[in-house]
Design an enzyme around this catalytic site. Structure first.
Site, mmCIF file in Angstrom:
data_model
loop_
_atom_site.group_PDB
_atom_site.id
_atom_site.type_symbol
_atom_site.label_atom_id
_atom_site.label_comp_id
_atom_site.label_asym_id
_atom_site.label_seq_id
_atom_site.Cartn_x
_atom_site.Cartn_y
_atom_site.Cartn_z
ATOM 1 N N ASP A 57 4.671 1.264 13.109
ATOM 2 C CA ASP A 57 4.055 -0.063 13.225
ATOM 3 C C ASP A 57 4.967 -1.138 13.821
ATOM 4 O O ASP A 57 4.476 -2.086 14.427
ATOM 5 C CB ASP A 57 3.532 -0.564 11.874
ATOM 6 C CG ASP A 57 2.423 0.305 11.322
ATOM 7 O OD1 ASP A 57 1.718 0.936 12.124
ATOM 8 O OD2 ASP A 57 2.262 0.367 10.095
ATOM 9 N N ASP A 112 0.803 -1.221 0.000
ATOM 10 C CA ASP A 112 0.000 0.000 0.000
ATOM 11 C C ASP A 112 0.838 1.273 0.000
ATOM 12 O O ASP A 112 0.374 2.313 -0.463
ATOM 13 C CB ASP A 112 -0.998 0.004 1.155
ATOM 14 C CG ASP A 112 -0.376 -0.334 2.502
ATOM 15 O OD1 ASP A 112 0.865 -0.356 2.605
ATOM 16 O OD2 ASP A 112 -1.137 -0.574 3.453
#
Length: 831
Positions: free
Chosen positions: A461, A53
């Site tokens: 993340d 993405d």
């Protein structure tokens, strides 16, 4: 003749200089981010691609590793090509690959999307710009594939667009596209119509395009085509029986849920579809799996579980083309206790799970899982969380030419293996992280410690990583930063006179978000003075490691002395960029808007330096010289400014404008300056070995995405080595030599007692605790939002409203009790 020679010399001087720097990834390894799709070629062995993405497209290699193939496209101007919303392969030619690229469909991305095409497996690309945007990092990015090549006519491609733009068709191999006017349902679903920034309020559009290769030809094209729309209503799957001339809703289809994947099993003449009540990738609490018989036109619910066991939707779907009737499906989001994968060998009549309860709380696991190619995944995730198998499983594939080879993608890596058929016999398969070569990390902070850790990388993340030496850059770390473990670290810094002392900042509200290390980032402990309300932002560590200056993302600047409670620094504006002098323990620097600030009392108070930066209106970065007290660089919209007297006065460095992050780095003789900015070769990475008298482009054709989102640091231990942290492709590094006469003072010994030569500051330099010749190199990172002048809007946003991000000029505070929480670089939300 002399005139001609003079002109040639002038042209040579004006031409951008390019140094021979060869870029490669620092090997964090194992993926690092969400991978929405894996696409195998239907007949060519070993041909497969993984789309990400925010990190571009990767091609599979024979040794299970992956090679990035879209780096050259991700220039500063076309950074959004790293968002890949769909991929299609030509069934007749394994060398041809197509992709729909673009990051966002809202205002965050200024560019329309493109369909890119390659006839050499991604070695080179051609591009067709679309008249609308593509959303590779938008909600619903795991649906698909939205792009497909006609299996009987490779000149024909279909693309299902977002934002209500409908279905598009190419009849010249992807060179041009026209809208299919006969397809009228462009999708109606909007996740949150009240969302004001367009991320959740855009129409999600079309979900997939699937050709029925078993259908007859009409005018040289496949006659039967299925198109899914991102709608959780009865009419979400449409069919054309006349090669796209007309369309109708497929009768009898499921009456609810979003269709996620649609796969054709030609030997069975059947479609298999997965559904979820969420559009993904992170939502969904119910769903189903269905089989559609193409011959009879009938639907069958083959969902593996029901009743109370059905608490998740389904995403990933893989068919075994060597064994018709054999398929695997995955839960889209089973957040507890783990993901679930089911396998059927009878077209979905019965299913076998990859784990089941052996009497709660014991689980019977029919698999083994390892991560030898990326040990940090086991240390930081698998061994720490019940979700061993992963989450957000939107892609689950069986190799069409190898029934044992399977892959599935999660929010952190690609798992898979080579013994899937053991599921039929011993019912115990071997799962391994198979994302070697994929570096999909959003890098938020970098540091290189002289005489200490070669590279410290704060990432989104996955928290962050320490590389002790340059020799370790090619080896995946054993563990991420832990104890404390956060999802994201936004910055990292070190103490100049005590290179083992490091500090980092986290992005999780509700717990202390400052951690310190005394062993160079090998182990960590929570800073005892950190509260639970502040998070994110950037940090500066004093030279002797007794003061932490913190500019959080949700409050004003804070300061702690000797592990004490953080208190407000009233003399600095919220969001200020900060840095510490790396030799003088009492000096800190800061910048905000058009102003530069300095402190000579260990960050307790700051004074603005009048007129320091000329006409500049936006400070982007502040970096102190690694070994010379009082030397500091400031990056602004007008370019670089340099001070050699602790920020009392500055001199403009010419050659670059619109500079972003900057860095010092050890050079072959002296120290180099590295800068991301606009120079003779455009918006690129440049280096100067002569204090800015000349600048050399060392980026070349390597794509870093937008330079405003990159982080930068030069090595303090390896001459000529430099690191670039990207927003989606991890950390790149290269090593080379540039010409130029060093114009900065250097030292080859530890710091000794001295005083400033300026009358405005009389302070003794701290004595280094080491006897090595290397000392410090520090640049202070800032979030991408600091590229813009600080917002001055004093209004307050409602719950769910936007409260910050790149370019945001609206309210930056939330109405009580809601807090402004960063969701990404461009969007902060009141939650």
């Amino acid at each position: 003749m002399k005139c001609l020679q003079a002109i040639q010399l002038l042209l040579a001087a004006a031409a951008p200089v390019r140094a021979a720097f060869s870029w490669q990834n620092v090997k964090i390894g194992g993926g690092g981010g969400f991978i929405p799709g894996i696409i195998f070629h239907p007949s060519a062995k070993g041909v497969a691609y993984a789309r990400t993405d925010i990190g571009g497209l990767y091609r599979l290699s024979s040794d299970d590793s992956w090679t990035p193939v879209t780096d050259s496209l991700a220039t500063n101007e076309n950074w959004s090509t790293w968002g890949v919303d769909a991929v299609a392969l030509d069934p007749a030619d394994p060398n041809k690959v197509y992709a729909a690229v673009g990051m966002y469909t809202n205002s965050w991305d200024p560019n329309n999307g493109s369909i890119i095409r390659s006839s050499d497996q991604g070695a080179t690309w051609a591009s067709t710009r679309l008249p609308f945007k593509v959303g590779g990092n938008m909600p619903g990015r795991g649906l698909g594939e939205r792009l497909a090549v006609d299996p009987k006519n490779p000149d024909i491609l279909y693309f299902g667009a977002r934002s209500g733009n409908g279905l598009w068709k190419s009849t010249d191999g992807g060179v041009t596209f026209t809208k299919v006017s006969s397809f009228t349902n462009a999708g109606t679903y909007i996740a949150d119509p009240a969302d004001t920034n367009g991320y959740n309020s855009d129409i999600m559009g079309l979900a997939f395009v699937t050709f029925d290769s078993t259908s007859e030809l009409i005018n040289g094209a496949t006659s039967r085509i299925f198109v899914g729309t991102a709608d959780n209503i009865t009419a979400s799957v449409y069919v054309s029986e006349d090669a796209g001339a007309s369309w109708s809703a497929v009768p009898g289809q499921p009456a609810k849920y979003f269709p996620h994947k649609c796969r054709l099993q030609p030997a069975e003449k059947a479609l298999y579809l997965t559904y979820s009540d969420g559009a993904g990738p992170f939502d969904g609490t119910s769903g189903g799996v269905y089989r559609y018989d193409l011959t009879n036109g009938t639907w069958k619910n083959i969902t593996p579980v029901s009743g109370g066991d059905l608490y998740y939707g389904f995403g990933g779907l893989g068919l075994d083309m060597q064994k018709p009737g054999t398929l695997v499906v995955a839960s889209l989001n089973s957040w507890w206790p783990d993901a679930q994968i089911f396998r059927s060998t009878d077209s979905g009549a019965t299913w076998s799970p990859i784990w089941e309860w052996a009497g709660y709380p014991e689980m019977r696991m029919y698999y083994g899982i390892t991560t030898p190619k990326a040990p940090w995944i086991d240390a930081g995730f698998i061994s720490q969380d019940s979700k061993r198998l992963g989450w957000a499983i939107e892609s689950l594939e069986i190799d069409p030419v190898d029934s044992d080879h399977w892959l599935y993608a999660t929010g952190v890596t690609i798992f898979g293996g080579h013994d899937l058929t053991k599921w039929d016999t011993v019912h115990n398969v071997s799962i391994e992280s198979l994302a070697d070569g994929i570096e999909e990390f959003a890098v938020l902070g970098l540091a290189s410690v002289p005489g200490g850790s070669e590279l410290l990388a704060a990432v989104g993340d996955d928290n962050g990583f320490t590389f002790k030496t340059s020799d370790s850059l090619g080896t995946s770390p054993q563990a991420p930063w832990m104890t404390p473990t956060w999802a994201t670290s936004t910055d990292v810094d070190y103490a100049g006179n005590k290179p083992g002392n490091v500090v980092r900042i986290g992005n999780s509200a509700g717990s202390p978000q400052v951690a310190v290390s005394s062993d160079g980032g090998a182990s960590w402990s929570v800073h005892s003075g950190a509260g639970t309300a502040e998070y994110a932002g950037f940090v500066a560590y004093s030279a002797d490691a007794d003061t932490v200056l913190w500019s959080p993302g949700n409050s004003g600047v804070l300061r702690s002395r000797n592990q004490g409670t953080f208190t407000a620094v009233a003399s600095l504006p919220s969001g200020a960029v900060i840095a510490s002098d790396k030799r003088n323990n009492t000096v800190f620097y800061a910048g905000s808007g058009r102003n530069f600030y300095r402190s000579t009392d260990a960050g307790s108070t700051f004074t603005a330096v009048s007129g320091a930066l000329g006409s500049a209106t936006s400070v982007r970065d502040v970096v102190a010289h690694p070994v010379v007290a009082g030397e500091v660089l400031v990056s602004t919209n007008e370019g670089l400014f340099r001070s050699t007297n602790f920020g009392v006065s500055f001199t403009k460095i010419n050659g670059l404008t619109e500079t972003q992050h900057i860095a010092f780095g050890l050079g072959s003789s002296g120290w180099n300056i590295y800068a991301l900015g606009v120079g003779a070769a455009g918006a690129k990475l440049y280096v100067s070995a002569d204090t800015g008298a000349s600048w050399t482009d060392i980026q070349g054709s390597q794509g870093f995405g937008t330079i405003s989102s990159c982080r930068l640091v030069g090595s303090s231990n390896v001459a000529g080595q430099v690191y670039v942290g990207t927003n989606g492709r991890g950390v790149f590094y290269a090593k080379g030599t540039v010409s130029g006469q060093p114009g900065m003072t250097t030292t080859t010994s530890s710091s000794t007692s001295a005083t400033s030569s300026t009358s405005s500051i009389k302070t003794t330099l701290a004595t280094s605790s080491t006897s090595t010749k290397t000392t410090t190199s520090r640049w202070t990172t800032s979030t991408a939002s600091t590229v813009w002048p600080a917002p001055t809007n004093t209004a307050e946003s409602e719950r769910w409203g936007q409260c910050g991000g790149i370019g945001w000029t609206g309210p930056t505070k939330c109405k009580s009790p809601w807090q402004c929480k960063p969701q990404n670089d461009w969007y902060h939300q009141c939650l």
